[in-house]
Design an enzyme around this catalytic site. Structure first.
Site, short mmCIF file in Angstrom:
data_model
loop_
_atom_site.label_atom_id
_atom_site.label_comp_id
_atom_site.label_asym_id
_atom_site.label_seq_id
_atom_site.Cartn_x
_atom_site.Cartn_y
_atom_site.Cartn_z
N HIS B 40 0.81 -1.27 -0.10
CA HIS B 40 -0.06 0.07 0.14
C HIS B 40 0.91 1.35 -0.03
CE1 HIS B 40 -3.73 -2.50 0.51
NE2 HIS B 40 -4.22 -1.33 0.32
N LYS B 105 -10.20 -7.86 8.09
CA LYS B 105 -10.98 -8.12 9.36
C LYS B 105 -10.76 -6.73 10.15
CE LYS B 105 -6.93 -10.05 11.58
NZ LYS B 105 -6.72 -9.55 12.87
#
Lengths: 281, 191
Positions: B40, B105
């Protein structure tokens, strides 16, 4: 005096690293299964069913239960009459390297916290030494996932905050963590000592069998009460709602200063892994 | 109680993303891309300099995962989700560029949720810690960028019937809030 070769220790650590990552301890399985039987909230039951299916697949296929094969925490209880022939810490780290290769574990360790170059072999381990009387050598290997480690906290309470202060800090920490640490969790609480010792107590508390009972009735009661309160929060498995937020709460304590009440909460996910071996020559 | 499980496929259009509702269970099939912290950071550098991405971002689904190495004969090692909030710094920008779904999650930031509402994107939860189970849904895996990052490289995965739950939908509804509230309400009423 008992002589133990460094090679023997390396081999044991290698084997323990692989086993710990692929086979969930029986006590943790029992708690998860019992939790599923008692759980009534449909989304919670489904999540627990998936979790059970997962550790069964991992054992059958001999693959890691979780892709976060963790930072390798190694607790060494070393009798003062043990003589290790060779470099003990290096033997442990080499065992971790070999275990990582043999078990196809993920390389999850960076050599420096800011420059962040991966060591590629999961070494070094986080090694904790305790010198004890006698001539026995006991090693526990506990891979610790960071999803739950990241949700852990330390606080320096005031003595007047007392047990109520401890309870409210534990509950607040678990509630703020919510779904992040992969509930159902096991909560290690360290109380007393110093800033650093409290954290170590919390981590060591996680090494206890999940279904054991604290021999001190005062702390056994505190553990039960904390577990009940946590499971009333309603976070549930994976944060989908339900009563199975925590499987167990384990409290470790030690003497502290008249001016202080250090408290640490170390959270572990449902993949609470540890293997202990006594190393004999 | 019979729970309806819907099948969805990637790439996911914004229109299809908007049809999904928080709490819904789905089985996902098709191509998804893996990326976590380090990848990222690199994607954000590309975005800043306007360079092309190593995969088509339009309608893409990113899975926050760093799998274990595959054993001989395995497609992939254990491959469960990592905690998503660490990717919150990049998600709004990626959503603006065309990302329609994320799989992970744990909680997301308000900035991520508003970007999801603005553009039409969803956040799926996979069962955290179920790496061995989820590996069974992966039919193929190929590194498409940042091989030097090892487990953090970007992989193109083809998945079949990957079990997911919509945590946050494009209307900002959040299962982590509602699931807990509903459970506590149900508990208060029945006990």
């Amino acid at each position: 005096m008992r002589k133990i070769s460094a090679q023997l220790i390396e081999d044991a650590v290698r084997e323990m690293c692989v086993r710990a990552n692929c086979v969930l301890p029986e006590d943790v399985r029992e708690c998860i299964t019992a939790g599923m039987e008692k759980e009534q909230w449909p989304a919670a039951k489904t999540a627990l069913k998936h979790i059970i299916e997962n550790f069964e697949i991992a054992q059958r296929e001999q693959m890691p239960i979780c892709q976060d094969t963790g930072v390798t925490c190694v607790f060494v209880e070393m009798g003062q009459d043990v003589l290790v022939e060779g470099d003990l810490s290096e033997a442990i780290n080499e065992g971790v390297r070999q275990g990582s290769k043999e078990g196809f574990l993920r390389a999850s360790i960076v050599a420096d916290p800011l420059r962040r170059k991966n060591t590629g072999d999961n070494a070094p381990a986080m090694i904790y030494y305790d010198i004890i009387p006698g001539d026995k050598l006991k090693i526990t290997v506990a891979p610790k996932g960071f999803g739950s480690e990241n949700m852990s906290k330390v606080i320096m309470l005031k003595p007047s905050d007392g047990v109520e202060g401890v309870k409210s800090f534990v509950l607040k920490t678990v509630e703020e963590a919510g779904p992040n640490p992969c509930p159902p969790i096991i909560v290690g609480v360290g109380i007393g000592g110093t800033f650093d010792k409290a954290a170590l107590l919390a981590k060591k508390a996680l090494m206890r069998p999940a279904n054991d009972i604290n021999p001190d009735p005062f702390y056994s009661e505190l553990e039960d009460e904390l577990l009940r309160s946590i499971n009333e929060l309603g976070i549930g498995p994976q944060g989908f709602g339900g009563k199975t937020t925590a499987l167990a709460v384990k409290v470790g304590v030690m003497p502290t200063h008249i001016a202080g009440l250090p408290v640490a909460v170390n959270i572990n996910c449902h993949v609470t892994r540890h293997v202990t071996r006594e190393i004999k020559h | 109680m019979v729970v309806e499980i819907d099948r969805i496929t990637s790439p996911l259009s914004r229109e299809d993303a908007k049809k999904l509702r928080s709490g819904q269970e789905v089985l996902l099939s098709g191509v998804i891309y893996t990326a976590r912290d380090a990848a990222h950071m690199r994607l954000m550098e590309l975005a800043k300099s306007g360079e092309e991405f190593p995969f088509p971002i339009e309608g893409a689904i990113i899975y926050y995962v760093g799998p274990t190495p595959e054993k001989p004969g395995q497609v992939i090692g254990s491959a469960g989700p990592t905690t998503s909030y660490r990717m919150d710094f990049a998600a709004p920008c990626l959503i603006g560029l065309g990302l329609t779904a994320m799989i992970g999650k744990g909680k997301r930031s308000p900035e991520v949720v508003s970007a999801m509402q603005e553009y039409g994107a969803v956040y799926f939860g996979a069962i955290g810690g179920a790496g061995a189970l989820l590996a069974g849904c992966v039919e193929s895996s190929e590194v498409v960028a940042y091989k030097d990052l090892g487990a953090e490289a970007i992989r193109r995965l083809v998945v079949r019937d990957m079990p997911l739950t919509v945590i946050i939908d494009s209307f900002g509804e959040n299962l982590y809030d509602r699931g807990r509230e509903d459970y506590l309400k149900w508990k208060a009423e029945t006990m």
